[in-house]
Design a protein around this motif. Structure first.
Motif, PDB file in Angstrom:
ATOM      1  N   MET A 172       0.593  -1.482  -0.300  1.00  0.00           N
ATOM      2  CA  MET A 172       0.008  -0.224   0.031  1.00  0.00           C
ATOM      3  C   MET A 172       0.691   1.525   0.115  1.00  0.00           C
ATOM      4  O   MET A 172       0.768   2.380  -1.331  1.00  0.00           O
ATOM      5  CB  MET A 172      -1.120   0.176   1.465  1.00  0.00           C
ATOM      6  N   LEU A 173       1.804   0.990   1.132  1.00  0.00           N
ATOM      7  CA  LEU A 173       2.280   2.107   1.223  1.00  0.00           C
ATOM      8  C   LEU A 173       3.619   2.283  -0.436  1.00  0.00           C
ATOM      9  O   LEU A 173       4.097   3.788  -0.420  1.00  0.00           O
ATOM     10  CB  LEU A 173       3.617   2.599   1.830  1.00  0.00           C
ATOM     11  N   GLN A 174       4.348   1.263  -0.991  1.00  0.00           N
ATOM     12  CA  GLN A 174       4.843   1.360  -2.399  1.00  0.00           C
ATOM     13  C   GLN A 174       4.172   2.434  -3.508  1.00  0.00           C
ATOM     14  O   GLN A 174       4.205   2.826  -4.272  1.00  0.00           O
ATOM     15  CB  GLN A 174       5.067  -0.094  -2.517  1.00  0.00           C
TER      16      GLN A 174
ATOM     17  N   GLU B 232       3.045  -2.798  11.610  1.00  0.00           N
ATOM     18  CA  GLU B 232       3.280  -4.560  12.089  1.00  0.00           C
ATOM     19  C   GLU B 232       1.688  -4.647  12.813  1.00  0.00           C
ATOM     20  O   GLU B 232       0.799  -4.129  12.887  1.00  0.00           O
ATOM     21  CB  GLU B 232       3.878  -4.408  13.167  1.00  0.00           C
ATOM     22  N   GLN B 233       0.922  -6.001  12.212  1.00  0.00           N
ATOM     23  CA  GLN B 233      -0.678  -6.068  12.139  1.00  0.00           C
ATOM     24  C   GLN B 233      -0.879  -6.984  13.488  1.00  0.00           C
ATOM     25  O   GLN B 233       0.181  -8.447  13.773  1.00  0.00           O
ATOM     26  CB  GLN B 233      -0.946  -6.776  11.361  1.00  0.00           C
TER      27      GLN B 233
ATOM     28  N   THR C  59     -12.670  -3.410  19.842  1.00  0.00           N
ATOM     29  CA  THR C  59     -13.070  -2.944  18.653  1.00  0.00           C
ATOM     30  C   THR C  59     -11.236  -3.236  18.062  1.00  0.00           C
ATOM     31  O   THR C  59     -11.118  -2.567  18.490  1.00  0.00           O
ATOM     32  CB  THR C  59     -14.213  -1.896  18.190  1.00  0.00           C
ATOM     33  N   GLY C  60     -11.680  -3.003  16.973  1.00  0.00           N
ATOM     34  CA  GLY C  60     -10.350  -2.411  15.861  1.00  0.00           C
ATOM     35  C   GLY C  60      -9.961  -1.342  16.794  1.00  0.00           C
ATOM     36  O   GLY C  60      -9.904   0.069  16.564  1.00  0.00           O
TER      37      GLY C  60
ATOM     38  N   GLY D 281      -5.785  -5.036   9.303  1.00  0.00           N
ATOM     39  CA  GLY D 281      -5.149  -4.562   7.796  1.00  0.00           C
ATOM     40  C   GLY D 281      -6.167  -3.075   7.751  1.00  0.00           C
ATOM     41  O   GLY D 281      -5.199  -2.308   6.716  1.00  0.00           O
ATOM     42  N   VAL D 282      -7.534  -2.900   7.828  1.00  0.00           N
ATOM     43  CA  VAL D 282      -8.568  -2.169   7.740  1.00  0.00           C
ATOM     44  C   VAL D 282      -7.494  -0.811   8.489  1.00  0.00           C
ATOM     45  O   VAL D 282      -6.918   0.236   8.454  1.00  0.00           O
ATOM     46  CB  VAL D 282      -9.497  -2.566   7.755  1.00  0.00           C
ATOM     47  N   TYR D 283      -7.685  -1.320  10.040  1.00  0.00           N
ATOM     48  CA  TYR D 283      -7.113  -0.230  10.801  1.00  0.00           C
ATOM     49  C   TYR D 283      -5.652  -0.332  10.481  1.00  0.00           C
ATOM     50  O   TYR D 283      -5.039   0.794  10.932  1.00  0.00           O
ATOM     51  CB  TYR D 283      -6.991  -0.646  12.471  1.00  0.00           C
ATOM     52  N   LEU D 284      -4.625  -0.900  10.129  1.00  0.00           N
ATOM     53  CA  LEU D 284      -2.796   0.252   9.548  1.00  0.00           C
ATOM     54  C   LEU D 284      -3.633   0.516   8.621  1.00  0.00           C
ATOM     55  O   LEU D 284      -2.763   1.665   8.786  1.00  0.00           O
ATOM     56  CB  LEU D 284      -2.090  -1.530   8.959  1.00  0.00           C
ATOM     57  N   ALA D 285      -4.558   0.690   7.557  1.00  0.00           N
ATOM     58  CA  ALA D 285      -4.064   1.878   6.520  1.00  0.00           C
ATOM     59  C   ALA D 285      -5.271   2.706   7.111  1.00  0.00           C
ATOM     60  O   ALA D 285      -4.822   4.396   6.663  1.00  0.00           O
ATOM     61  CB  ALA D 285      -5.310   1.514   5.543  1.00  0.00           C
ATOM     62  N   SER D 286      -5.938   3.045   7.969  1.00  0.00           N
ATOM     63  CA  SER D 286      -6.238   4.201   8.535  1.00  0.00           C
ATOM     64  C   SER D 286      -5.355   4.538   9.190  1.00  0.00           C
ATOM     65  O   SER D 286      -5.858   5.920   9.567  1.00  0.00           O
ATOM     66  CB  SER D 286      -8.270   3.660  10.088  1.00  0.00           C
ATOM     67  N   GLY D 287      -4.566   4.136  10.252  1.00  0.00           N
ATOM     68  CA  GLY D 287      -3.176   4.252  10.693  1.00  0.00           C
ATOM     69  C   GLY D 287      -2.892   5.191  10.043  1.00  0.00           C
ATOM     70  O   GLY D 287      -1.952   6.374  10.375  1.00  0.00           O
TER      71      GLY D 287
END
Length: 64
Positions: A1-3, A16-17, A26-27, A49-55
């Protein structure tokens, strides 16, 4: 995603997941500056993954 979205800065991020963080909750995500490492990184830990993207989104919107 970052790439894909910020290729020139992707090496500054460490994702890190940790699914154990979401046990019974909750996430969520957590952002730290990675000051405990030798290289300057933005450490983002999330429950999935959703919360990583949110972060990542939150960091780019409010800090960058």
């Amino acid at each position: 995603m970052l790439q894909r979205f910020v290729p020139q800065h992707a090496s500054y991020f460490e994702l890190e997941q940790d699914i154990s963080l979401a046990a019974g909750k909750t996430g969520f995500f957590e952002i730290s500056n990675g000051a405990d490492t030798a290289s300057p990184t933005i450490h983002i830990k999330g429950s999935d993954g959703v919360y990583l993207a949110s972060g990542v989104h939150w960091y780019l919107k409010y800090f960058a």
